[in-house]
Design a protein around this motif. Structure first.
Motif, short mmCIF file in Angstrom:
data_model
loop_
_atom_site.label_atom_id
_atom_site.label_comp_id
_atom_site.label_asym_id
_atom_site.label_seq_id
_atom_site.Cartn_x
_atom_site.Cartn_y
_atom_site.Cartn_z
N PRO A 35 0.67 -1.17 -0.03
CA PRO A 35 0.16 -0.09 0.00
C PRO A 35 0.75 1.17 -0.04
N ASN A 36 1.93 1.18 0.48
CA ASN A 36 2.91 2.20 0.65
C ASN A 36 4.06 2.41 -0.61
N GLY A 37 3.94 1.41 -1.51
CA GLY A 37 4.91 1.22 -2.49
C GLY A 37 4.59 2.18 -3.63
N PRO A 38 5.38 1.90 -4.75
CA PRO A 38 5.13 2.86 -6.03
C PRO A 38 3.74 2.30 -6.41
N ARG A 39 3.11 3.40 -7.32
CA ARG A 39 1.54 3.03 -7.74
C ARG A 39 1.87 1.87 -8.79
N ARG A 40 1.13 1.18 -9.02
CA ARG A 40 1.12 0.23 -10.23
C ARG A 40 -0.26 0.15 -10.83
N LYS A 41 -0.14 -0.53 -12.06
CA LYS A 41 -1.42 -0.47 -12.82
C LYS A 41 -2.66 -1.24 -11.78
N PRO A 42 -3.79 -0.86 -12.10
CA PRO A 42 -4.82 -1.45 -11.35
C PRO A 42 -4.97 -3.03 -11.54
N GLN A 43 -5.19 -3.79 -10.26
CA GLN A 43 -5.35 -4.93 -10.41
C GLN A 43 -6.58 -5.53 -10.77
N PRO A 44 -6.45 -6.91 -11.33
CA PRO A 44 -7.76 -7.27 -12.04
C PRO A 44 -8.71 -7.63 -10.77
N SER A 45 -10.28 -7.40 -11.30
CA SER A 45 -11.19 -7.78 -10.34
C SER A 45 -11.08 -8.91 -9.60
N ARG A 46 -11.24 -8.97 -8.27
CA ARG A 46 -11.36 -10.04 -7.68
C ARG A 46 -13.00 -10.31 -7.27
N GLY A 47 -13.69 -9.55 -7.80
CA GLY A 47 -15.23 -9.99 -7.40
C GLY A 47 -15.67 -9.10 -6.41
N ARG A 48 -17.00 -9.15 -6.18
CA ARG A 48 -17.70 -8.29 -5.11
C ARG A 48 -18.05 -9.35 -4.12
N VAL A 49 -18.40 -8.75 -2.76
CA VAL A 49 -18.93 -9.49 -1.70
C VAL A 49 -19.68 -8.91 -1.11
N LEU A 50 -20.97 -9.58 -0.59
CA LEU A 50 -21.99 -8.98 0.27
C LEU A 50 -21.26 -8.41 1.72
N SER A 51 -21.97 -7.51 2.25
CA SER A 51 -21.51 -7.12 3.40
C SER A 51 -21.79 -8.22 4.51
N THR A 52 -21.06 -8.15 5.67
CA THR A 52 -21.31 -9.25 6.81
C THR A 52 -22.77 -9.04 7.14
N ASP A 53 -23.43 -8.11 7.34
CA ASP A 53 -24.86 -7.88 7.88
C ASP A 53 -25.53 -8.65 6.81
N GLU A 54 -25.43 -8.09 5.49
CA GLU A 54 -26.13 -8.96 4.56
C GLU A 54 -26.14 -10.39 4.55
N SER A 55 -24.84 -10.86 4.80
CA SER A 55 -24.69 -12.44 4.81
C SER A 55 -25.38 -13.03 5.90
N ILE A 56 -25.30 -12.35 6.88
CA ILE A 56 -25.90 -12.85 8.25
C ILE A 56 -27.35 -13.01 7.74
N ARG A 57 -27.92 -11.91 7.39
CA ARG A 57 -29.48 -12.14 7.15
C ARG A 57 -29.91 -13.10 6.08
N LEU A 58 -28.85 -13.27 5.03
CA LEU A 58 -29.20 -14.38 4.18
C LEU A 58 -29.27 -15.72 4.75
#
Length: 147
Positions: A35-58
């Protein structure tokens, strides 16, 4: 005993509110080991997650579990670690099904109670040392798993 998709399943979550990789409030999964190193090109998407509260509700909905059964604070044994645990358990004791959350307030992506020397704080954040996640997982499934 055969299991079907319609049978309820006990579930345990252990999530840090300050996890820099898998956000507690949901959203994009990121991996930035420098995080404190040189800026790199954007990383590929690793996907999205539900919030913890949404996961608990599910999982509560899937298992037909209503209101909160137990809420407790984990004793803050090491205030200097910057993280504290909160436990919430939702139960259908008649069917022996539970949905539990160890919310690690101020916690990161490391395993609570794990080695303090594996995860650098500047990358992973605060490692909670107030409880041992391995023991919590074992206890949960020993007492709340399907018999």
């Amino acid at each position: 005993m055969a299991f079907s998709r319609s049978m309820p399943v006990s579930v345990l979550f252990i999530n840090g509110t300050d996890d820099p990789f898998v956000p507690y409030d949901g959203g994009e999964v990121t991996i930035n080991l420098f995080p404190n190193g040189p800026r790199r090109k954007p990383q590929p998407s690793r996907g999205r997650v539900l919030s913890t509260d949404e996961s608990i509700r599910l999982w509560r909905k899937r298992n037909g579990i209503g209101s909160l059964s137990v809420s407790a604070h984990v004793p803050d044994l090491e205030p200097q670690d910057g993280a504290v645990g909160r436990i919430k358990t939702y139960a259908d004791e008649e069917r022996g099904t539970y949905v539990s959350l160890y919310k690690v307030v101020g916690g990161d992506h490391t395993i609570p109670g794990g080695s303090k020397f594996i995860a650098p704080k500047d990358i992973f954040g605060n490692a909670c040392t107030d409880f041992d996640a391995t023991e919590a997982i074992w206890g949960f499934f020993e007492h709340m798993g399907r018999k």
